[in-house]
Design an enzyme around this catalytic site. Sequence first.
Site, PDB file in Angstrom:
ATOM      1  N   GLY A 183       0.786  -1.223   0.000  1.00  0.00           N
ATOM      2  CA  GLY A 183       0.000   0.000   0.000  1.00  0.00           C
ATOM      3  C   GLY A 183       0.820   1.275   0.000  1.00  0.00           C
TER       4      GLY A 183
ATOM      5  CB  ILE B 229       5.519   0.540  -2.087  1.00  0.00           C
ATOM      6  CG1 ILE B 229       6.669   0.294  -1.102  1.00  0.00           C
ATOM      7  CG2 ILE B 229       6.023   0.471  -3.532  1.00  0.00           C
ATOM      8  CD1 ILE B 229       7.316  -1.067  -1.234  1.00  0.00           C
TER       9      ILE B 229
ATOM     10  NE  ARG C 286       3.209  -8.671   1.178  1.00  0.00           N
ATOM     11  CZ  ARG C 286       1.934  -8.348   0.984  1.00  0.00           C
ATOM     12  NH1 ARG C 286       1.022  -9.289   0.894  1.00  0.00           N
ATOM     13  NH2 ARG C 286       1.556  -7.087   0.911  1.00  0.00           N
TER      14      ARG C 286
ATOM     15  CB  SER D 199       1.858 -10.421  -4.865  1.00  0.00           C
ATOM     16  OG  SER D 199       1.830 -10.161  -3.480  1.00  0.00           O
TER      17      SER D 199
ATOM     18  CD  GLU E  60     -12.601  -3.704   5.552  1.00  0.00           C
ATOM     19  OE1 GLU E  60     -13.132  -3.695   6.679  1.00  0.00           O
ATOM     20  OE2 GLU E  60     -11.850  -4.611   5.162  1.00  0.00           O
TER      21      GLU E  60
ATOM     22  N   GLY F 222     -16.794   2.746  -4.984  1.00  0.00           N
ATOM     23  CA  GLY F 222     -16.603   2.074  -6.265  1.00  0.00           C
ATOM     24  C   GLY F 222     -16.799   3.029  -7.430  1.00  0.00           C
TER      25      GLY F 222
ATOM     26  CB  SER G 238      -6.756  -4.092 -13.669  1.00  0.00           C
ATOM     27  OG  SER G 238      -6.340  -4.523 -12.390  1.00  0.00           O
TER      28      SER G 238
ATOM     29  CG  ASP H  77      -2.521   1.389  -3.042  1.00  0.00           C
ATOM     30  OD1 ASP H  77      -2.923   1.574  -1.879  1.00  0.00           O
ATOM     31  OD2 ASP H  77      -2.156   0.279  -3.472  1.00  0.00           O
TER      32      ASP H  77
ATOM     33  CB  THR I  87      -3.418   1.247 -15.947  1.00  0.00           C
ATOM     34  OG1 THR I  87      -3.611   1.156 -14.528  1.00  0.00           O
ATOM     35  CG2 THR I  87      -3.416   2.718 -16.357  1.00  0.00           C
TER      36      THR I  87
END
Length: 315
Positions: free
Chosen positions: A40, A42, A90, A92, A193, A229, A253, A259, A292
Amino acid sequence: MTAILTITLNPTVDISTQTDMVKPNQKLRCTRPKSDPGGGGINVSRAITLLGGHSTAFVAVGGPVGDKVIHLLTKAGIGLSPFPAPGETRQSFSVIDDSTGQQYRFVLPGPLWPAHSVTDALSRIARAAPRGGLVVLSGSQPPGVPVDFPARLSDRITRTHARLILDTSGKPLHHLCSAGARPAHVLRMDEVEAEGLANAPLTTRDASASFAQSLVHRGLAQTVIVARGADGSVMATADQRWHCAGANVPVVSKVGAGDSFVGAFTLALSRDHALPRALQLGVAAASAAVMTEATQLCRPSDVRRLTPQCPVTKL
């Protein structure tokens, strides 16, 4: 311009690729992979850089993957404040199925943090926080980091007079609400949330805005933003409420939209824009980001073009 520090405790190297069709029990031949630094905070720093601003990324990294994160951030021209993570950073992995256009995302866990690493990170962040600046905490917390980390962070940076922008979810967000603390200058969350916290559907803009304002009145933040949204976002302070409509764009996407919003919003605040203008620029950046692919964020030209298509209205 006000200085910005972003915080990423659980960074990743995001690897993205494509294949003709995702099918079980077969070798799937993929296109050449693309690697981006992720997490997030970054991504917020990346968005700020894309939009012509500057930030410093406090990032916890470890092992060869952590070295790659540092390399990718340096290549992107992002200022760094590295912190030794208690284990390997990690990775992804995301795959687009070309036959359907669907994206499959595989997110690995980060290293387990012992209590002393959490304490050390808080001390380092307090030293790195810009006096009178903006500190952005965004993204998931690695295993072992306690749910009260945002509140503890807020306490540690108080002496610097920095303002905390918090984009969180899950248990840390629920803890903030149950504890009734005031950890943030700005608190942002998505509609899922928000409905989970409200324990009720928030089907209208007014409902989302009323819920956001109730969190302000409970002392969680001075400003609360709820993303809706494609319908844009609502924002509330103690005595005012706004809605900003999202632009009507083709969705490629949704990865990185939140972010991009936080990056543009934070950059606008650092440039002393008023809250409604910051909201508009954030929504325009989120609208641009969904156009994008994969781990790409907003394109500056799209943000400029879409900003007039994201009107702000008082509720």
